[in-house]
Write an enzyme that holds these catalytic residues in place. Structure first.
Site, PDB file in Angstrom:
ATOM      1  CG  ASP A   6      18.088  34.912 -15.129  1.00  0.00           C
ATOM      2  OD1 ASP A   6      17.456  35.957 -14.868  1.00  0.00           O
ATOM      3  OD2 ASP A   6      17.759  34.114 -16.012  1.00  0.00           O
ATOM      4  CB  CYS A  21      -0.880   0.053   1.260  1.00  0.00           C
ATOM      5  SG  CYS A  21      -1.941  -1.378   1.518  1.00  0.00           S
TER       6      CYS A  21
END
Length: 485
Positions: free
Chosen positions: A426, A45
């Site tokens: 950046d 499970c």
């Protein structure tokens, strides 16, 4: 810090006491990170399964469903343990096992066999088998078998395809192999699995021909508006279409083409797919999940980044931020190298506002002659698949004409889903840092405290600059869409 965090993550399934506490609490945040198997029932499970919690002496824990299957356990039909977000380990880790798992989920074994998987990873088949068995509890064939079983279950439950067609579309070599695998994994026959799924739905599946509608789970929270804005800002006309509610695009896949529309909701992403060949289903879903970063663990990211006083306000204001991935590595690098010089790609049957494939490297090379980097892609001298080692790929990119360090880092971050890459040069990231009171030149040093989630820190800095109010309304997206048109 990185070493300790990754070690803790890798040891989770081996820490039976901690795993049992998670199972007792039925904590869905851990779904996909380990598997619980119950000796007395022979069933495995997900950690949050709603069934009664078994006694501690009756449970075993495994890192993957394939490992549970290899030990004789079958999947729970109540909690569907394969229908959960994937383990974030495969993004955090850069070792052989994690790279192999990314390629297996992309369908490499079905297309190229174990020899092809080993060749892409640069290992012998024997070495690869030893490592995967030691790390994941199952070898490459067993892991690929679990992947085929998951693809088959999807097709059985959401399509009306004849079961014979489902078998071959999911990658099985024979109907007999398909039937045996479904019985072993799900303890039922394919026809019974379809009938059970239909009874739970109470209606017919949303499917016509090769059109499928799937629910892609994720770990909440999920910053869907941030992803939609990112895609809107980078959309290629004809290839992608972004609205205030959904993102659509064309797909170039191993066996044909496809079109996908992704519509986020509160607890899943609705994925509508049209494929020319259903053998591409597993690969298409895997690529879409990476594109949306659906296997991320936002709680782990928040614990680290929310502890930084400068980042804390934006982390709290934009919960569940994601790092956009890439549908295809070659495509991402071509976007970076060719910019606005991309030629139109081949036409495909239109759907959801898109009608063209992204151009191939050969088509771009013809439109942009003399570009050595694009020529390297067109001639096959660069291979940007998800199983690449990050350091090796970065070195190859830096040796490619026209690729600077920032572009190389950007490609590694998005193609491999690398979580610890900070785009410190950046200009937008730097301006976002300034807006939060962080000196841009101090970013590399500041990143030490953000490890292993620097990629997410960069997205928060982008969000601070591009979304000064820490949010994006529908009107903003509509405006972006109109400007692009």
């Amino acid at each position: 810090m990185l070493g300790s965090m990754v070690t803790d993550t890798l040891a989770l399934w081996r820490d039976a006491e901690r795993c049992y506490r998670v199972v007792t609490a039925r904590d869905p945040r851990f779904d996909g990170q380990f598997i619980m198997a119950v000796r007395t029932t022979g069933i495995y499970c997900r950690p949050s399964c709603p069934a009664s919690t078994p006694k501690v002496q009756n449970v075993r824990f495994f890192p993957t469903s394939a490992a549970a299957q290899a030990n004789g356990f079958r999947a729970c039909r109540r909690c569907l343990p394969d229908a959960v977000p994937g383990s974030p380990d495969w993004n955090v880790r850069a070792d052989l096992a994690a790279r192999a798992m990314r390629l297996i989920s992309d369908g490499t074994v079905e297309r190229e066999g174990v020899p092809g998987l080993a060749r892409r990873l640069g290992y012998s088949e024997r070495q690869l088998g030893r490592v995967l068995t030691a790390e994941l509890g199952a070898g490459p064939l067993a892991l690929a078998r679990a992947h085929r079983a998951h693809s088959a279950r999807l097709l059985i439950e959401v399509s009306e395809l004849p079961l014979t067609d489902v078998a071959f579309a999911a990658g099985f070599s024979s109907v007999r192999q398909f039937n045996e695998t479904i019985r072993e994994v799900f303890a039922t026959t394919p026809s019974q699995l379809r009938a059970f799924a239909a009874s739970r739905r109470g209606r017919q599946a949303d499917v016509t021909g090769t059109r499928l509608s799937l629910r892609l789970p994720f770990r909440p929270p999920f910053d869907a508006s941030g992803l939609l804005r990112f895609f809107a800002d980078h959309a290629v006309a004809g290839v992608e279409e972004v609205t205030s509610e959904a993102y659509a695009r064309t797909l170039r896949l191993a066996h044909g083409t496809g079109v996908v529309r992704l519509t986020p909701s509160s607890d899943h992403v609705r994925c509508e797919l049209m494929l020319t060949d259903l053998r591409d289903l597993g690969s298409a879903v895997s690529r879409v999940r990476r594109l949306l970063d659906l296997d991320a663990d936002p709680a782990a990211v928040t614990r680290v980044l929310g502890a930084d006083p400068a980042l804390a306000p934006v982390v709290a204001a934009v919960p569940g931020i994601r790092v956009p991935g890439a549908i295809d590595g070659e495509e991402l690098l071509l976007r970076a190298l060719a910019g606005g010089l991309l030629p139109p790609g081949d036409e495909v049957p239109g759907e959801w506002g898109v009608s063209r494939l992204f151009p191939t490297a050969a088509q771009v090379a013809e439109a942009v002659p003399g570009h050595a980097g694009i020529a390297a892609l067109a001639e096959g001298r660069l291979d940007l698949h998800v199983g690449r080692d990050a350091a090796e790929l970065r070195a190859e990119l830096l040796a490619t004409p026209g690729v600077d360090p920032s572009t190389a880092d950007y490609v590694v971050m998005r193609v491999l889903g690398a979580p610890d890459v900070l785009l410190a040069e950046d200009p937008v990231v730097r301006r976002g840092a300034e807006a939060l009171g962080i000196a841009p030149d101090s970013l590399p040093e500041r990143a030490r405290a953000w490890t292993p989630w620097c990629s997410y820190a960069g997205m928060y800095l982008l969000a601070r600059f591009s979304r000064p109010e820490h949010g994006l309304g529908d009107d903003d997206l509509v405006a972006v869409e109109r400007r692009r048109r």
